[in-house]
Design an enzyme around this catalytic site. Structure first.
Site, PDB file in Angstrom:
ATOM      1  NE  ARG A  76      -4.030   2.157   2.054  1.00  0.00           N
ATOM      2  CZ  ARG A  76      -3.971   3.467   2.292  1.00  0.00           C
ATOM      3  NH1 ARG A  76      -2.862   4.013   2.760  1.00  0.00           N
ATOM      4  NH2 ARG A  76      -5.024   4.234   2.056  1.00  0.00           N
ATOM      5  CB  CYS A  77       3.990   2.142   1.818  1.00  0.00           C
ATOM      6  SG  CYS A  77       3.515   2.140   3.549  1.00  0.00           S
ATOM      7  CG  MET A  78       6.271   0.076  -2.080  1.00  0.00           C
ATOM      8  SD  MET A  78       7.277  -1.249  -2.792  1.00  0.00           S
ATOM      9  CE  MET A  78       6.077  -2.577  -2.912  1.00  0.00           C
TER      10      MET A  78
END
Length: 406
Positions: A395-397
């Site tokens: 999700r962060c990426m």
């Protein structure tokens, strides 16, 4: 092609996503610069790129259009006048004021084609590349042993944080740390001047010139009516309030829920401990359930923000707000606290949902992945031996730009 920003959920089929493939900026990490540049370790670039390419491949295999930071910013600055404007803004936000150095950096960047120029801004500019022959100020003359005049941006492969696409608009975030502030500038150019990325009708809910820090890992679009914001190590109460006011007064969203999470490195953003993976399912790190406080922001009859504290348990709050009979909280690491702590450190709760019930996770978090599968989720795993050293998961990426409505 999916022109423009359209994102009214965390789980609708993902159509278009913004990524950044790790580059030379990771090669600039040294033991001495790790803390300054927000890393705990030095990833091996070749393998990190292979892992990231596999992540992008899994997205494409599932019908997602993948776009990249460098390409989209380069499109935004095709006009030479726009290139000059970006270089000036970049030097200002980098606090480069010495005349000789500024002139030297300007020449270096403007001599490059747009794509190379953006890549160089991300990779960092070394002193030896812009040494001024004749100093024009004392600042040009005074030197230190730090190798960069403009730091690299190794955190940019976590494209979630510089901005958040919410509804038919975007947040351009004021990042919490100096190491990441310039990432948002590149996104702002993409939004303002690249009509493939954003249309004239897309709005801006937050600007990097706003006064308070807020980061995208703390912004979750729970439904067409409700957005959640984490109050975290990197998102301030005032930042969340400013965002809520701008969003609620200028869109059809009805409510912003604020989740107050413990301010620790392990719980950096809301999405490192809590993500939505299906209509009625969430992943959660068990250690935040006890200390978590939830507040709501809505508009009163005069269009001003109204605040309230919500006392119920998290699962009851989510069920009520999403109009569901019940929700399922899937605890990272299962019932094993050691497994939960270990896998949360490697972003076991940081799942990217690409369609209802279909998620991308790091393969290393096998306890949580097995648990997700047992709850009926379709789990697609990607390798992460090097990517996870940056403390961020799938999700962060990813910055979702366009999703189907539910």
């Amino acid at each position: 092609m999916y022109p423009g920003i359209h994102n009214f959920s965390e789980i609708g089929k993902l159509n278009k996503v913004l990524l950044h493939r790790p580059g030379e900026e990771l090669e600039s990490l040294t033991p001495a610069t790790l803390e300054r540049l927000l890393f705990d370790d030095i990833p091996y670039l070749k393998v990190a790129q292979e892992e990231h390419d596999r992540f992008a491949e899994v997205l494409r295999e599932n019908g997602v259009e993948v776009i990249y930071y460098v390409d989209e910013v380069a499109k935004a600055i095709a006009d030479p006048a726009r290139q000059i404007q970006l270089v000036n803004d970049f030097l200002n936000i980098s606090k480069i004021h010495a005349k000789g150095l500024r002139a030297s950096m300007t020449s270096l960047l403007l001599d490059m084609p747009p794509k190379q120029m953006v890549t160089k801004m991300i990779a960092g500019i070394k002193r030896c590349e812009v040494a001024t022959k004749q100093p024009t100020s004392l600042m040009d003359l005074v030197d230190d042993d730090y190798p960069f005049v403009s730091d690299p941006m190794p955190n940019l492969y976590f494209t979630r944080d510089p901005g958040a696409c919410v509804g038919e608009g975007i947040n351009i975030h004021r990042m919490h740390t100096p190491a990441r502030k310039r990432e948002s500038l590149l996104l702002k150019y993409m939004f303002l001047y690249n009509r493939d990325f954003a249309t004239q009708d897309n709005k801006m809910w937050y600007d990097l010139s706003d006064s308070y820090s807020i980061e995208g890992g703390d912004v979750l679009v729970l439904s067409k009516d409700i957005v959640a914001v984490g109050l975290s190590e990197r998102t301030t109460v005032s930042g969340a309030e400013t965002f809520a006011r701008n969003l609620l007064q200028n869109s059809d969203f009805k409510k912003v829920l604020a989740f107050d999470i413990p301010e620790t490195r392990a719980f950096m953003h809301l999405d490192t401990v809590f993500t939505m993976v299906d209509y009625d399912k969430f992943t959660i790190h068990p250690e935040i359930e006890g200390p978590l406080s939830v507040y709501e922001m809505t508009l009163d009859e005069h269009g001003e923000l109204r605040f309230g504290a919500i006392k119920e348990e998290l699962k009851d709050i989510l069920a009520l707000e999403l109009k569901l009979p019940a929700v399922d909280l899937i605890r990272c690491g299962g019932g094993d606290l050691m497994a939960a702590q270990r896998e949360q450190w490697n972003d076991g709760s940081n799942t990217l949902c690409i369609a209802p019930g279909r998620v991308i996770t790091y393969e290393r978090n096998y306890v949580t992945n097995d648990l997700l599968a047992k709850h009926g989720l379709d789990v697609l795993t990607v390798p992460s031996a090097e990517l996870s050293r940056g403390r961020g998961g799938p999700r962060c990426m990813s910055c979702p730009v366009n999703r189907d409505d539910l």
